[in-house]
Design an enzyme around this catalytic site. Sequence first.
Site, PDB file in Angstrom:
ATOM      1  N   SER A 174      -4.349 -10.505 -12.187  1.00  0.00           N
ATOM      2  CA  SER A 174      -4.915  -9.511 -13.114  1.00  0.00           C
ATOM      3  C   SER A 174      -3.797  -8.808 -13.880  1.00  0.00           C
ATOM      4  O   SER A 174      -3.905  -8.600 -15.089  1.00  0.00           O
ATOM      5  CB  SER A 174      -5.804  -8.510 -12.378  1.00  0.00           C
ATOM      6  OG  SER A 174      -5.084  -7.771 -11.431  1.00  0.00           O
TER       7      SER A 174
ATOM      8  N   GLY B 166      -7.161 -13.821  -7.480  1.00  0.00           N
ATOM      9  CA  GLY B 166      -7.727 -13.213  -6.278  1.00  0.00           C
ATOM     10  C   GLY B 166      -6.964 -13.561  -5.014  1.00  0.00           C
ATOM     11  O   GLY B 166      -7.506 -13.475  -3.921  1.00  0.00           O
TER      12      GLY B 166
ATOM     13  N   SER C 130      -1.417 -11.140  -8.052  1.00  0.00           N
ATOM     14  CA  SER C 130      -1.470 -10.324  -9.277  1.00  0.00           C
ATOM     15  C   SER C 130      -1.783 -11.091 -10.541  1.00  0.00           C
ATOM     16  O   SER C 130      -1.151 -10.878 -11.587  1.00  0.00           O
ATOM     17  CB  SER C 130      -0.163  -9.546  -9.457  1.00  0.00           C
ATOM     18  OG  SER C 130      -0.054  -8.602  -8.456  1.00  0.00           O
TER      19      SER C 130
ATOM     20  N   HIS D  58       0.831  -1.216   0.000  1.00  0.00           N
ATOM     21  CA  HIS D  58       0.000   0.000   0.000  1.00  0.00           C
ATOM     22  C   HIS D  58       0.863   1.263   0.000  1.00  0.00           C
ATOM     23  O   HIS D  58       0.453   2.304   0.485  1.00  0.00           O
ATOM     24  CB  HIS D  58      -0.983  -0.004   1.178  1.00  0.00           C
ATOM     25  CG  HIS D  58      -2.037  -1.056   1.010  1.00  0.00           C
ATOM     26  ND1 HIS D  58      -3.279  -0.795   0.507  1.00  0.00           N
ATOM     27  CD2 HIS D  58      -2.000  -2.396   1.238  1.00  0.00           C
ATOM     28  CE1 HIS D  58      -3.987  -1.926   0.451  1.00  0.00           C
ATOM     29  NE2 HIS D  58      -3.229  -2.903   0.884  1.00  0.00           N
ATOM     30  N   THR D  59       2.054   1.138  -0.531  1.00  0.00           N
ATOM     31  CA  THR D  59       2.909   2.314  -0.703  1.00  0.00           C
ATOM     32  C   THR D  59       2.837   2.840  -2.135  1.00  0.00           C
ATOM     33  O   THR D  59       3.167   3.996  -2.369  1.00  0.00           O
ATOM     34  CB  THR D  59       4.383   1.980  -0.386  1.00  0.00           C
ATOM     35  OG1 THR D  59       4.728   0.795  -1.101  1.00  0.00           O
ATOM     36  CG2 THR D  59       4.587   1.761   1.114  1.00  0.00           C
TER      37      THR D  59
ATOM     38  N   GLY E 246      -3.924 -12.192  -4.185  1.00  0.00           N
ATOM     39  CA  GLY E 246      -2.897 -11.193  -3.883  1.00  0.00           C
ATOM     40  C   GLY E 246      -1.593 -11.462  -4.609  1.00  0.00           C
ATOM     41  O   GLY E 246      -0.545 -10.947  -4.232  1.00  0.00           O
TER      42      GLY E 246
ATOM     43  N   ASP F 141       1.811  -3.890  -9.299  1.00  0.00           N
ATOM     44  CA  ASP F 141       1.597  -5.218  -9.884  1.00  0.00           C
ATOM     45  C   ASP F 141       2.057  -5.278 -11.335  1.00  0.00           C
ATOM     46  O   ASP F 141       2.716  -6.230 -11.758  1.00  0.00           O
ATOM     47  CB  ASP F 141       0.110  -5.598  -9.808  1.00  0.00           C
ATOM     48  CG  ASP F 141      -0.379  -5.720  -8.372  1.00  0.00           C
ATOM     49  OD1 ASP F 141       0.439  -5.645  -7.451  1.00  0.00           O
ATOM     50  OD2 ASP F 141      -1.606  -5.879  -8.192  1.00  0.00           O
TER      51      ASP F 141
HETATM   52  P1  ADP Z   1      -5.274 -10.755  -8.213  1.00  0.00           P
HETATM   53  O1  ADP Z   1      -4.745  -9.834  -9.246  1.00  0.00           O
HETATM   54  O2  ADP Z   1      -4.676 -10.538  -6.879  1.00  0.00           O
HETATM   55  O3  ADP Z   1      -5.206 -12.190  -8.601  1.00  0.00           O
HETATM   56  P2  ADP Z   1      -7.719  -9.419  -8.887  1.00  0.00           P
HETATM   57  O4  ADP Z   1      -9.038  -9.354  -8.229  1.00  0.00           O
HETATM   58  O5  ADP Z   1      -7.007  -8.152  -9.150  1.00  0.00           O
HETATM   59  O6  ADP Z   1      -6.835 -10.430  -8.036  1.00  0.00           O
HETATM   60  O7  ADP Z   1      -7.867 -10.140 -10.290  1.00  0.00           O
HETATM   61  C1  ADP Z   1      -8.523 -11.384 -10.376  1.00  0.00           C
HETATM   62  C2  ADP Z   1      -9.441 -11.386 -11.598  1.00  0.00           C
HETATM   63  O8  ADP Z   1      -8.654 -11.337 -12.800  1.00  0.00           O
HETATM   64  C3  ADP Z   1     -10.243 -12.646 -11.732  1.00  0.00           C
HETATM   65  O9  ADP Z   1     -11.440 -12.572 -11.010  1.00  0.00           O
HETATM   66  C4  ADP Z   1     -10.505 -12.706 -13.222  1.00  0.00           C
HETATM   67  O10 ADP Z   1     -11.560 -11.851 -13.601  1.00  0.00           O
HETATM   68  C5  ADP Z   1      -9.258 -12.097 -13.804  1.00  0.00           C
HETATM   69  N1  ADP Z   1      -8.275 -13.118 -14.236  1.00  0.00           N
HETATM   70  C6  ADP Z   1      -6.995 -13.216 -13.837  1.00  0.00           C
HETATM   71  N2  ADP Z   1      -6.353 -14.202 -14.494  1.00  0.00           N
HETATM   72  C7  ADP Z   1      -7.256 -14.746 -15.347  1.00  0.00           C
HETATM   73  C8  ADP Z   1      -7.208 -15.786 -16.341  1.00  0.00           C
HETATM   74  N3  ADP Z   1      -6.091 -16.477 -16.570  1.00  0.00           N
HETATM   75  N4  ADP Z   1      -8.342 -16.034 -17.020  1.00  0.00           N
HETATM   76  C9  ADP Z   1      -9.468 -15.336 -16.816  1.00  0.00           C
HETATM   77  N5  ADP Z   1      -9.563 -14.355 -15.912  1.00  0.00           N
HETATM   78  C10 ADP Z   1      -8.492 -14.040 -15.180  1.00  0.00           C
HETATM   79 MG    MG Z   2      -4.994  -7.765  -9.297  1.00  0.00          MG
END
Ligand code: ADP
Ligand code: MG
Length: 381
Positions: free
Chosen positions: A127, A121, A125, A33-34, A123, A171
């Site tokens: 996404s 989901g 990354s 959170h920085t 933590g 990230d």
């Molecule tokens: P984190 O980045 O910590 O894993 P986020 O909530 O930021 O958590 O991102 C998770 C979301 O990213 C998932 O709910 C999905 O929508 C999407 N996602 C990530 N990787 C994939 C993947 N390989 N295929 C489909 N969706 C994905």
């Molecule tokens: Mg994410």
Amino acid sequence: MTTDAAAAFAAAFGDTPDGVWAAPGRINLIGEHTDYNEGYVLPAALPHATRVAARRRPDGVVRLYSAQGDGQVTSVVLDGRAPGSVPGWAAYPAGVFWALAEAGHAVGGADLAFSSDVPTGAGLSSSAALECATAIALDELYGLGLDAPGRALIAQRAENAFVGVPCGALDQMASSCCVEGHAFFLDTRTLIGRQVPLDLPAVGLTLLVVDTRVKHDLGDGAYAGLRAGCERAAELLGVPALRDVAAEELAAAEEKLPADLRPLLRHVVTEDQRVLDTVAALDAGDPRALGPILTAGHASLRDDYRISCPETDLAVATANAAGALGARMMGGGFGGSVLALVDSDRLEAVESAVHAAFAEAGYGAPHTFTATPAQGAHRVG
Ligand code: ADP
Ligand code: MG
């Protein structure tokens, strides 16, 4: 996994791709959170990555398929597509097309098939891995000439403006820019970074990740609230961002803030200092010093930032009681993963203690694995 992405491509589009690229998930040693306070972070890439098999299309159509998605091919015609117009997971890669176009890059259509082993989901990354894999594939397919930080900023813009998640740059910078065998010491204000050698196994140490597999609902709203609180504190202190409050000014600065904002300031200022202390310890060849820093970072997230939860607290306490040198929660909070630094010969004992404690508490089994710093986004086929 390269073959998985190509197989997903064949299944979705019935053909072969022009190439395959990979972008990793990440841990963050310290600096939580920085990033949205323009401070310091110290991530390292995971061996877990999102692969994308990709092929150019001449018609401006984007087709997206993920082996971990909804089983559907999502088709998007890019022209005129506004943020918020693509539902579900496909918004992340569609957002990268959008952000590239917004930045003036001549990107056309493409077929993209993803396959990932980054836990979602948690933590870690997933996404950013999804976005950064898309960004490097499009950069190379269309010869856009971006560099790794440039791709990361496009990916962050996609998540902020197209998906609608107000994340900082940590990230995406980690997934794009990390180098195998190193942690990436990044100043998120200047985006100038330095690769710090990190070969813990050589000194008998291991990084253990405990994915608690829980994600409590308050996470999403809390993040925006914390971010707004930090911005308000900076405004009241008359500084551009909380990163501008030096550790030695902390006590005086706290006096100037209302009670509810003081703990936020305390976390950010002490956390930035913990990143600097960690880098100094690694530079000095003293990686064991990281242990107490991790545990202090956890206490700060738990007591000042107040984003821990019973599962992450239990994982940290149990790892430490079983002989870890230190441990902390990572990521947005209210679940996700814990990082522990352990003597390699204590690894099994720490892992089994955490599993036993979760079973004893009636929690679902966590997913544990070790993290060796891997390579940032690159072409794999
Ligand atoms: P984190 O980045 O910590 O894993 P986020 O909530 O930021 O958590 O991102 C998770 C979301 O990213 C998932 O709910 C999905 O929508 C999407 N996602 C990530 N990787 C994939 C993947 N390989 N295929 C489909 N969706 C994905
Ligand atoms: Mg994410």
